[in-house]
Design an enzyme around this catalytic site. Structure first.
Site, short mmCIF file in Angstrom:
data_model
loop_
_atom_site.label_atom_id
_atom_site.label_comp_id
_atom_site.label_asym_id
_atom_site.label_seq_id
_atom_site.Cartn_x
_atom_site.Cartn_y
_atom_site.Cartn_z
N ASP A 157 9.56 46.40 43.03
CA ASP A 157 9.15 46.69 41.62
C ASP A 157 8.81 48.10 41.54
O ASP A 157 9.51 48.80 42.40
CB ASP A 157 7.74 45.93 41.63
CG ASP A 157 7.47 45.69 40.16
OD1 ASP A 157 7.37 46.63 39.27
OD2 ASP A 157 7.22 44.30 39.76
N HIS A 236 3.60 48.68 36.44
CA HIS A 236 4.31 47.69 36.17
C HIS A 236 4.11 46.84 37.78
O HIS A 236 3.41 45.54 37.86
CB HIS A 236 5.52 47.72 35.93
CG HIS A 236 6.30 46.29 35.70
ND1 HIS A 236 7.13 45.59 36.85
CD2 HIS A 236 6.64 45.69 34.74
CE1 HIS A 236 7.55 44.61 36.37
NE2 HIS A 236 7.40 44.66 35.02
N SER A 560 8.01 39.36 33.05
CA SER A 560 7.56 39.86 34.47
C SER A 560 6.32 39.54 34.92
O SER A 560 5.99 39.35 35.86
CB SER A 560 7.25 41.51 34.05
OG SER A 560 8.56 42.07 34.28
#
Ligand SMILES: *[C@@H]1O[C@H](CO)[C@@H](O)[C@H](O)[C@H]1NC(C)=O
Ligand SMILES: *[C@@H]1O[C@H](CO)[C@@H](O)[C@H](O)[C@H]1NC(C)=O
Ligand SMILES: *[C@@H]1O[C@H](CO)[C@@H](O)[C@H](O)[C@H]1NC(C)=O
Ligand SMILES: *[C@@H]1O[C@H](CO)[C@@H](O)[C@H](O)[C@H]1NC(C)=O
Ligand SMILES: *[C@@H]1O[C@H](CO)[C@@H](O)[C@H](O)[C@H]1NC(C)=O
Ligand SMILES: *[C@@H]1O[C@H](CO)[C@@H](O)[C@H](O)[C@H]1NC(C)=O
Ligand SMILES: *[C@@H]1O[C@H](CO)[C@@H](O)[C@H](O)[C@H]1NC(C)=O
Ligand SMILES: *[C@@H]1O[C@H](CO)[C@@H](O)[C@H](O)[C@H]1NC(C)=O
Ligand SMILES: *[C@@H]1O[C@H](CO)[C@@H](O)[C@H](O)[C@H]1NC(C)=O
Length: 778
Positions: A157, A236, A560
């Site tokens: 990620d 994220h 996600s």
């Protein structure tokens, strides 16, 4: 094997030349396209398993192979190499011209040569992240913490913000001794930044940098948000890691909106960070390097909330499919998101060895009402909690176009497109096209900067994604939008008031399929149903990176966010059943899932409220209480995936290189539908077919199951045998499902097969499409 050169086809060049006539502004794009076709680019060269004796020469072998296309020059070969992969599989990334890449693809021992493509994170509105702290509770109660600390989850990620309270190692025992990872220091990250929660961290930038060099736009790492280290600059990576495995956090809250404790699905599991995603995305060359390390470091699960553009290319031309093939061959579960394109057939991460997750709503809405001057009240969504002082004049953005902008362009509230004189002090009605590259948050900034005091955003997709707008604003769907339009259009001096966002629990049946969640059928091999499962991905609160915005927690949407919910469940199973295969764990989550919402009615899809089907949610929505005791599983191992590859046309030679053993496609190839998968999909039923499956008993040693079928419309389904009796744990029993057309229809039809015992119910969706040959007769 195929070679992928997506940009360098003659048709794309001629198309560009034609459009180049139109305007000089296309010239730079044209130049960069030409440059990309005639000068060097980064390619990934994949050579299969490490076990294959032909291919374990490592770095010096890579130099030799490269030298062969560099007129024998080892120096040039060395200069062109970007990565060498030789820990768990073989291959390298290098700067090559198209000619060199083509030559390389012809060489023996090479399985595939593909461009270093950029993959994207599966958040819906990556620019909409802003300003919130929330309480939350993502309860998966009833699970003991026992052994969770031995489960290691690798996240590929954007990195991590290790100081977040979600990553505290309070009460965590020492790191498992089998762990072989490292804590790689770098910018604002030292090799002491890891702890007993975040036990490893690495970063991969070679593939990204090589691409930047090629376009002659060197990376500007001066920007503090671009840490050249495992530190998360975007938020994220911290968000996904904390959803799956965040530690308990007490007393997080925001402006009185949502309230609760924050925690991940498996709060005692360990986190290993592989940062391969940068500002513009995640490159194949970096992703493969991350997989290679994660496998060797000893992770149990890999979570990848990102994927290729739809439609996805061949498995062995895609770093995520290749990396996960080798991960699963090593007993590692790979969980991935299916994508946010929202349309039929757009699902990605399609490989049958991956566990692919769609996104749903939760029972929590962030509601903001729009009150029109005529008294009509419309329900919208928002995260802005500012209070407007009262109703104000309201104007359509299309009627406030500034300068050279057309009314149509201005209707989207693009930067500088609004006339300040016209919108000062007003609520502005803007449009959102539904494209994920278009930022809803940015529109509120544009309105604010031009002097507007509020915004009504009409979103055709109506996906309910809540955005922390900078001014009072609410997103409404197309229907409510038409009411606003006709009111504003027909009223002299239209007025409106936007009320602050409120958290509303349980008003609508949930879970619902999120509008943005990508749908099946599987565009590569429709015999494998994708996505596999659905989990919450709409308006999810979790840890954030303070570097991105000054906040520790944030609310974000996307598949996600759905992916790490399933990663957390997988960790809970792995803790209790460490010896189960990746396929058995996936089966346990899938066959115990439900297709009913909390009101015990069929799950529906947003925004239209239609009944959803397996192309939306695969096997359905997980039921955490049941995943540890599925009764039976549909297990699969490397040999099953080999048979699958044979059935889709791989030959002995490539198969042996990929797997690194002496596998061959011996038997008359069995159809891909026979892979021992927990769902059944037959995309081309002519008159009848027999599908094989094998059940493995993981419940009571002695148990009897009965097959219960809900046949798809127009299909007769018989299961043989109808009863199965097990006498020991681990025992395997085969069965066949015979499908016969009784009344053909033109589209896919859906049903289900369940094995029922006194203690368990093992459910599989049945997905069938009848193809009528030539004359239309069966
Ligand atoms: C290799 O040599 C040929 C002929 O000598 C030349 O045309 C070509 O450009 C060279 N290629 C590289 C990569 O140096
Ligand atoms: C961190 O790196 C330094 C030198 O780079 C090394 O001496 C030290 O042992 C490392 N510490 C840890 C915890 O890995
Ligand atoms: C957040 O959660 C904690 C613990 O559940 C609670 O005590 C606190 O009041 C909550 N905060 C808000 C603002 O609701
Ligand atoms: C509301 O009124 C106060 C005082 O008149 C003013 O300072 C504030 O800016 C107003 N807020 C909005 C959103 O218009
Ligand atoms: C904005 O609107 C005013 C009044 O209608 C007009 O005079 C002015 O030229 C417009 N400005 C721009 C930048 O379009
Ligand atoms: C407003 O109404 C007029 C006449 O009824 C119509 O032609 C026009 O398209 C409407 N505009 C909008 C934005 O709905
Ligand atoms: C593959 O077969 C060859 C001979 O047929 C044998 O020498 C070799 O050891 C086998 N390799 C593996 C990995 O089984
Ligand atoms: C693959 O190998 C097996 C066993 O060596 C052989 O029977 C089969 O014909 C081969 N298949 C192909 C397509 O070459
Ligand atoms: C079950 O089927 C597999 C092939 O799919 C076969 O190899 C195996 O022998 C069968 N087992 C039994 C008990 O029939």
């Amino acid at each position: 094997m195929p070679v992928a050169f997506p940009w360098c086809t003659s048709s794309s060049l001629s198309a560009m030349t034609k459009s180049g006539v139109i305007a000089i502004i296309f010239l730079s794009a044209l130049l960069s396209l030409i440059r990309s076709c005639f000068s060097a680019q980064v390619y990934v060269v994949y050579m299969g398993s490490k076990k294959n004796s032909r291919n374990d020469g490592g770095l010096s072998q890579d130099h030799q192979i490269l030298a062969a296309v560099h007129n024998g020059s080892i120096e040039e070969a060395q200069a062109s190499l970007v990565y060498s992969y030789n820990k768990c599989f073989r291959g390298f990334a290098a700067k090559l011209t198209e000619d060199q890449a083509l030559k390389m693809a012809e060489m023996p021992g090479i399985i595939s040569v593909f461009r270093n493509l950029k993959r994207t994170l599966h958040t819906t509105h990556s620019w909409d992240f802003m300003g919130l702290n929330f309480n939350d509770s993502m309860e998966t109660s009833g699970f003991s913490m026992k052994n969770q600390e031995n489960v290691i989850i690798g996240f590929i990620d954007t990195g991590i913000w290790p100081e977040s309270p979600s990553f505290s190692d309070e009460r965590m025992p020492p790191v498992p001794s089998r762990w072989r990872g490292v804590c790689q220091g770098g910018e604002s990250f030292s090799n002491y930044s890891c702890n007993k929660k975040v036990i490893g961290a690495r970063y991969y930038i070679g593939g990204y940098e090589a691409e930047q060099e090629m376009v002659e736009e060197p990376l500007n790492f001066v920007k503090s948000e671009n840490f050249r280290s495992p530190r998360d600059s975007s938020g994220h990576g911290s968000h996904t890691a904390s959803i799956a495995a965040g530690h308990y956090v007490h007393d997080v809250n925001y402006n009185g909106l949502a309230a609760g404790r924050a925690r991940g699905g498996a709060p005692m599991a360990r986190i290993a960070v592989y940062k391969a995603c940068w500002e513009s995305g995640c490159y194949d060359a970096d992703l493969l390097a991350a997989f290679d390390d994660a496998i060797k470091d000893g992770v149990d699960i890999i979570s990848v909330s990102l994927g290729p553009e739809s439609p996805q290319g061949d498995y062995f031309n895609d770093a995520i499919s290749i990396g996960s093939f080798h991960a699963v061959s090593n007993g590692i579960v790979v969980v991935s998101s299916t994508g946010n394109a929202g349309t039929r057939g757009s699902a990605t991460n399609l490989a049958p060895w991956m566990f692919t997750v769609a996104a749903s709503s939760t029972d929590r809405d962030f509601v903001s009402y729009v009150r029109l001057g005529n008294g009509v009240s419309l329900k919208g969504v928002s995260l802005n909690t500012d209070q407007m002082n009262g109703s104000v004049p309201t104007i359509l953005a299309s009627e406030a176009n500034a300068g050279y902008f057309t009314p149509y362009q201005s209707s989207f509230c693009l930067d500088s497109s609004l006339n300040e004189t016209k919108i000062r002090g007003k609520v502005v009605v803007c449009w959102h096209s539904g494209s994920s590259s278009e930022s809803r948050f940015a529109k509120s900034l544009v309105v604010k900067e031009a002097g507007g005091v509020g915004m009504i955003l009409i979103d055709n997709r109506g996906d309910d994604v809540a955005v922390p707008f900078i001014i009072p604003a609410a997103t409404i769907g197309r229907e409510a939008g038409n009411i606003v339009l006709s009111y504003v259009n027909r009223t002299r001096g239209p007025m409106s008031l936007i009320l602050p966002a409120k958290t509303v629990l349980g008003t609508r049946p949930s879970p619902r399929v999120a509008a943005f969640s990508s749908r099946g059928p599987n565009s590569l091999n429709p015999e494998i149903l994708k996505p596999d499962i659905m989990a919450p991905g709409l308006n999810i609160l979790a840890a954030w990176s303070p570097a991105a915005k000054k906040l520790k927690f944030n609310i974000v949407s996307g598949t996600s966010m759905a992916c790490p919910h399933v990663t957390g469940l997988v960790a809970l199973i792995k803790a209790v059943h460490p010896d189960w295969s990746p396929a058995a764990i996936r089966s346990a989550v899938m066959t115990t899932a439900t297709v009913l919402n909390k009101n015990r009615r069929a799950i529906t899809e947003d925004p239209n409220g239609k009944k959803a089907n397996p192309f939306d949610y695969g096997s359905g929505f997980p039921v955490p209480e049941r995943i540890l005791n599925p009764g039976l599983v549909y297990d699969a191992h490397s040999s099953d995936y080999k048979d699958f590859l044979c059935s889709i046309g791989y030959d002995n030679n490539s198969l042996q290189q990929i797997t690194g053993d002496n596998s061959s496609c011996t038997q008359a190839t069995s159809p891909a539908s026979n892979l021992n998968y927990p769902s059944i999909s037959v995309p081309n039923l002519k008159s009848s077919i027999s599908i094989r499956r094998t059940l493995t008993n993981v419940g009571k040693a002695s148990s009897i199951y009965q097959a219960v079928v809900h046949p798809p419309m127009g299909i007769s389904v018989t299961v043989i045998p109808k009863y199965v009796a097990f006498s020991s744990y681990g025992q395997k029993i085969n069965f066949t499902v015979n499908l016969r057309v009784t009344a053909p229809s033109n589209d896919y039809v859906f049903g289900s097969l369940s094995w029922k015992s006194a203690d368990a119910r093992v459910n599989s969706p049945l997905v069938v499409r009848v193809v009528t040959p030539g004359t239309g007769l069966i």
